[in-house]
Design a protein around this motif. Structure first.
Motif, PDB file in Angstrom:
ATOM      1  N   GLU A 156     -19.204 -14.692  76.414  1.00  0.00           N
ATOM      2  CA  GLU A 156     -20.412 -14.666  77.236  1.00  0.00           C
ATOM      3  C   GLU A 156     -21.522 -15.421  76.519  1.00  0.00           C
ATOM      4  O   GLU A 156     -21.581 -15.430  75.278  1.00  0.00           O
ATOM      5  CB  GLU A 156     -20.850 -13.220  77.514  1.00  0.00           C
ATOM      6  CG  GLU A 156     -19.823 -12.409  78.299  1.00  0.00           C
ATOM      7  CD  GLU A 156     -20.305 -10.989  78.498  1.00  0.00           C
ATOM      8  OE1 GLU A 156     -21.405 -10.661  77.968  1.00  0.00           O
ATOM      9  OE2 GLU A 156     -19.573 -10.218  79.151  1.00  0.00           O
ATOM     10  N   PRO A 157     -22.447 -16.057  77.246  1.00  0.00           N
ATOM     11  CA  PRO A 157     -23.571 -16.762  76.600  1.00  0.00           C
ATOM     12  C   PRO A 157     -24.541 -15.760  75.944  1.00  0.00           C
ATOM     13  O   PRO A 157     -24.586 -14.584  76.285  1.00  0.00           O
ATOM     14  CB  PRO A 157     -24.227 -17.510  77.759  1.00  0.00           C
ATOM     15  CG  PRO A 157     -23.828 -16.756  78.993  1.00  0.00           C
ATOM     16  CD  PRO A 157     -22.460 -16.189  78.725  1.00  0.00           C
ATOM     17  N   GLY A 158     -25.337 -16.269  74.977  1.00  0.00           N
ATOM     18  CA  GLY A 158     -26.286 -15.417  74.254  1.00  0.00           C
ATOM     19  C   GLY A 158     -26.707 -16.079  72.960  1.00  0.00           C
ATOM     20  O   GLY A 158     -26.859 -17.304  72.893  1.00  0.00           O
ATOM     21  N   GLN A 159     -26.882 -15.283  71.912  1.00  0.00           N
ATOM     22  CA  GLN A 159     -27.291 -15.792  70.609  1.00  0.00           C
ATOM     23  C   GLN A 159     -26.124 -15.744  69.629  1.00  0.00           C
ATOM     24  O   GLN A 159     -25.220 -14.922  69.751  1.00  0.00           O
ATOM     25  CB  GLN A 159     -28.467 -14.983  70.071  1.00  0.00           C
ATOM     26  CG  GLN A 159     -29.739 -15.135  70.875  1.00  0.00           C
ATOM     27  CD  GLN A 159     -30.880 -14.332  70.286  1.00  0.00           C
ATOM     28  OE1 GLN A 159     -30.654 -13.380  69.518  1.00  0.00           O
ATOM     29  NE2 GLN A 159     -32.107 -14.698  70.631  1.00  0.00           N
ATOM     30  N   CYS A 160     -26.181 -16.670  68.663  1.00  0.00           N
ATOM     31  CA  CYS A 160     -25.157 -16.689  67.628  1.00  0.00           C
ATOM     32  C   CYS A 160     -25.361 -15.510  66.670  1.00  0.00           C
ATOM     33  O   CYS A 160     -26.361 -14.789  66.747  1.00  0.00           O
ATOM     34  CB  CYS A 160     -25.185 -18.017  66.886  1.00  0.00           C
ATOM     35  SG  CYS A 160     -26.729 -18.311  65.969  1.00  0.00           S
ATOM     36  N   ARG A 161     -24.438 -15.351  65.731  1.00  0.00           N
ATOM     37  CA  ARG A 161     -24.523 -14.218  64.818  1.00  0.00           C
ATOM     38  C   ARG A 161     -25.760 -14.310  63.913  1.00  0.00           C
ATOM     39  O   ARG A 161     -26.394 -13.291  63.605  1.00  0.00           O
ATOM     40  CB  ARG A 161     -23.268 -14.172  63.950  1.00  0.00           C
ATOM     41  CG  ARG A 161     -23.206 -12.980  63.009  1.00  0.00           C
ATOM     42  CD  ARG A 161     -21.939 -12.978  62.220  1.00  0.00           C
ATOM     43  NE  ARG A 161     -20.771 -12.930  63.098  1.00  0.00           N
ATOM     44  CZ  ARG A 161     -19.503 -12.994  62.646  1.00  0.00           C
ATOM     45  NH1 ARG A 161     -19.291 -13.127  61.343  1.00  0.00           N
ATOM     46  NH2 ARG A 161     -18.506 -12.946  63.495  1.00  0.00           N
ATOM     47  N   GLY A 162     -26.118 -15.534  63.502  1.00  0.00           N
ATOM     48  CA  GLY A 162     -27.287 -15.681  62.638  1.00  0.00           C
ATOM     49  C   GLY A 162     -28.574 -15.304  63.338  1.00  0.00           C
ATOM     50  O   GLY A 162     -29.440 -14.616  62.764  1.00  0.00           O
ATOM     51  N   CYS A 163     -28.781 -15.707  64.585  1.00  0.00           N
ATOM     52  CA  CYS A 163     -30.001 -15.373  65.328  1.00  0.00           C
ATOM     53  C   CYS A 163     -30.051 -13.892  65.638  1.00  0.00           C
ATOM     54  O   CYS A 163     -31.139 -13.300  65.703  1.00  0.00           O
ATOM     55  CB  CYS A 163     -30.077 -16.203  66.606  1.00  0.00           C
ATOM     56  SG  CYS A 163     -30.317 -17.982  66.294  1.00  0.00           S
ATOM     57  N   ARG A 164     -28.883 -13.278  65.852  1.00  0.00           N
ATOM     58  CA  ARG A 164     -28.885 -11.834  66.137  1.00  0.00           C
ATOM     59  C   ARG A 164     -29.241 -11.040  64.891  1.00  0.00           C
ATOM     60  O   ARG A 164     -29.825  -9.961  64.970  1.00  0.00           O
ATOM     61  CB  ARG A 164     -27.517 -11.399  66.682  1.00  0.00           C
ATOM     62  CG  ARG A 164     -27.211 -11.883  68.080  1.00  0.00           C
ATOM     63  CD  ARG A 164     -26.086 -11.062  68.687  1.00  0.00           C
ATOM     64  NE  ARG A 164     -24.862 -11.130  67.874  1.00  0.00           N
ATOM     65  CZ  ARG A 164     -23.898 -12.007  68.010  1.00  0.00           C
ATOM     66  NH1 ARG A 164     -24.029 -12.973  68.961  1.00  0.00           N
ATOM     67  NH2 ARG A 164     -22.832 -11.987  67.235  1.00  0.00           N
ATOM     68  N   SER A 165     -28.910 -11.580  63.702  1.00  0.00           N
ATOM     69  CA  SER A 165     -29.201 -10.823  62.462  1.00  0.00           C
ATOM     70  C   SER A 165     -30.620 -11.007  61.992  1.00  0.00           C
ATOM     71  O   SER A 165     -31.140 -10.165  61.227  1.00  0.00           O
ATOM     72  CB  SER A 165     -28.218 -11.258  61.357  1.00  0.00           C
ATOM     73  OG  SER A 165     -28.379 -12.627  61.075  1.00  0.00           O
ATOM     74  N   GLU A 166     -31.348 -12.062  62.388  1.00  0.00           N
ATOM     75  CA  GLU A 166     -32.727 -12.287  61.943  1.00  0.00           C
ATOM     76  C   GLU A 166     -33.681 -11.176  62.390  1.00  0.00           C
ATOM     77  O   GLU A 166     -34.471 -10.681  61.572  1.00  0.00           O
ATOM     78  CB  GLU A 166     -33.208 -13.647  62.439  1.00  0.00           C
ATOM     79  CG  GLU A 166     -32.579 -14.810  61.691  1.00  0.00           C
ATOM     80  CD  GLU A 166     -33.102 -16.151  62.196  1.00  0.00           C
ATOM     81  OE1 GLU A 166     -33.963 -16.125  63.113  1.00  0.00           O
ATOM     82  OE2 GLU A 166     -32.692 -17.203  61.679  1.00  0.00           O
ATOM     83  N   PRO A 167     -33.695 -10.731  63.634  1.00  0.00           N
ATOM     84  CA  PRO A 167     -34.591  -9.618  63.995  1.00  0.00           C
ATOM     85  C   PRO A 167     -34.328  -8.353  63.195  1.00  0.00           C
ATOM     86  O   PRO A 167     -35.239  -7.603  62.851  1.00  0.00           O
ATOM     87  CB  PRO A 167     -34.333  -9.431  65.482  1.00  0.00           C
ATOM     88  CG  PRO A 167     -33.808 -10.750  65.954  1.00  0.00           C
ATOM     89  CD  PRO A 167     -33.017 -11.274  64.808  1.00  0.00           C
ATOM     90  N   MET A 168     -33.025  -8.122  62.877  1.00  0.00           N
ATOM     91  CA  MET A 168     -32.715  -6.923  62.110  1.00  0.00           C
ATOM     92  C   MET A 168     -33.290  -7.027  60.686  1.00  0.00           C
ATOM     93  O   MET A 168     -33.814  -6.058  60.144  1.00  0.00           O
ATOM     94  CB  MET A 168     -31.187  -6.750  62.068  1.00  0.00           C
ATOM     95  CG  MET A 168     -30.576  -6.511  63.448  1.00  0.00           C
ATOM     96  SD  MET A 168     -28.779  -6.391  63.387  1.00  0.00           S
ATOM     97  CE  MET A 168     -28.614  -5.026  62.272  1.00  0.00           C
ATOM     98  N   GLU A 169     -33.199  -8.247  60.067  1.00  0.00           N
ATOM     99  CA  GLU A 169     -33.749  -8.405  58.712  1.00  0.00           C
ATOM    100  C   GLU A 169     -35.288  -8.281  58.714  1.00  0.00           C
ATOM    101  O   GLU A 169     -35.895  -7.698  57.843  1.00  0.00           O
ATOM    102  CB  GLU A 169     -33.338  -9.766  58.163  1.00  0.00           C
ATOM    103  CG  GLU A 169     -31.846  -9.880  57.918  1.00  0.00           C
ATOM    104  CD  GLU A 169     -31.475 -11.273  57.457  1.00  0.00           C
ATOM    105  OE1 GLU A 169     -32.379 -12.134  57.423  1.00  0.00           O
ATOM    106  OE2 GLU A 169     -30.261 -11.487  57.158  1.00  0.00           O
TER     107      GLU A 169
END
Length: 332
Positions: free
Chosen positions: A316-329
């Motif tokens: 499914e379309p969305g964000q890559c793993r790196g972009c998904r982890s930035e808000p968490m950091e």
């Protein structure tokens, strides 16, 4: 009297060679010494002629030259009406057994000559039909077949039906050409026959295969009394049965293929077994790899990241793993 006839019939059937079939017609063939006609099976067992046409053809073939074989003459002799006889004669003409030609007699009369050929395929190989002369004093047959529609526009139409041959002035009538047919090419009896297919051979004739194949061949006469094979026949046919066994054919299946629906009586048992081993050979059994379904490779499509526009694989379309982890950091 009926009992005497039954006894004579029973004795005649007992004299027939070989075992009698359980169903179907039985033939008691007594040689003729006079008043007989030789009829080819190509006519007696014709696959396209009607039974009426076959009967009319056999009757015409048995008549002497000069006999009347027109529609009215045959209708006066048999119970079939003129319509059925005319249709039967048209069938015989369409298959080459009956030919009509317009000829001029010595006295100047134009008549229709009816010619019956007992072997249509053997006549006219050079494109011509040999018509025998009319015997002196014999009557000329009336026209046998009414006019039939032409098969194609380029063919000449069939001549119209005639009644009794009558005298016609020479200027008013002209010979009508007979219907042209392409010659039937029949190979001569001396033509070479196609080579016989070789007997199947196993990849390796092991002692076990040889022993089992020999036992199956020697045991055939228990299942079909007609298939009595000599030791030489068994030795010759062993490779064929071994090829079946090598392809994992069950011995019962081999016996069934070799003993079912035999001709009665079989004249050459060894040739029948050889033919069936050759033409009925089953294909090799497919392996597990051929029977297994084809494996489908799972392919996950590429998607463009909504955050960095980099490509990544995801259903499914969305964000890559790196972009998904930035808000968490950032939250931490």
């Amino acid at each position: 009297m009926a009992t005497q006839h039954d006894i004579a019939l029973t004795r005649a059937l007992a004299g027939l060679p070989g075992p009698l079939p359980s169903s179907g017609v039985l033939h008691i063939a007594i040689p003729h010494t006079g008043r007989f006609t030789i009829v080819g099976n190509h006519l007696a067992q014709h696959a396209e002629l009607s039974l009426t046409a076959i009967g009319v053809g056999v009757h015409i073939q048995s008549l002497p030259a000069g006999s009347l074989v027109g529609i009215k003459a045959l209708a006066s002799r048999f119970t079939e009406g003129e319509t059925r006889i005319a249709a039967a004669l048209r069938e015989l003409e369409a298959h080459g057994y009956l030919r009509r030609t317009r000829v001029r007699l010595a006295n100047g009369r134009m008549v229709t000559r009816t010619v019956f050929c007992n072997q249509p395929g053997a006549v006219g190989r050079a494109g011509t039909v040999v018509v025998p002369p009319v015997p002196k004093g014999a009557e000329v047959s009336e026209a046998a077949v009414p006019e039939a529609p032409p098969a194609a526009p380029e063919e000449a139409p069939a001549p119209p039906p005639e009644r009794e041959a009558t005298s016609v002035p020479e200027e008013s009538q002209a010979p009508v050409p007979a219907e042209s047919r392409p010659p039937v090419r029949v190979p001569p009896p001396t033509a070479p026959k196609p080579p016989r297919r070789p007997l199947p051979q196993p990849h390796e004739l092991t002692p076990e295969l040889r022993q089992t194949a020999a036992a199956i061949l020697a045991d055939l006469r228990r299942h079909a009394k007609e298939l009595v094979l000599s030791e030489a026949d068994v030795e010759e046919l062993i490779p064929g049965v071994a090829a079946w066994l090598e392809r994992e054919a069950n011995p019962d299946a081999i016996r069934h293929a070799l003993t079912t629906d035999l001709p009665q009586p079989p004249k050459y048992p060894a040739k029948i077994v050889r033919h069936r081993l050759t033409v009925l050979l089953p294909p090799p059994l497919p392996g597990t790899e051929e029977l297994a379904p084809a494996r489908r490779t799972l392919v996950i499509p590429l998607q463009n990241c909504d955050g960095c526009d980099r490509a990544f694989r995801s259903r499914e379309p969305g964000q890559c793993r790196g972009c998904r982890s930035e808000p968490m950091e950032a939250a931490a």
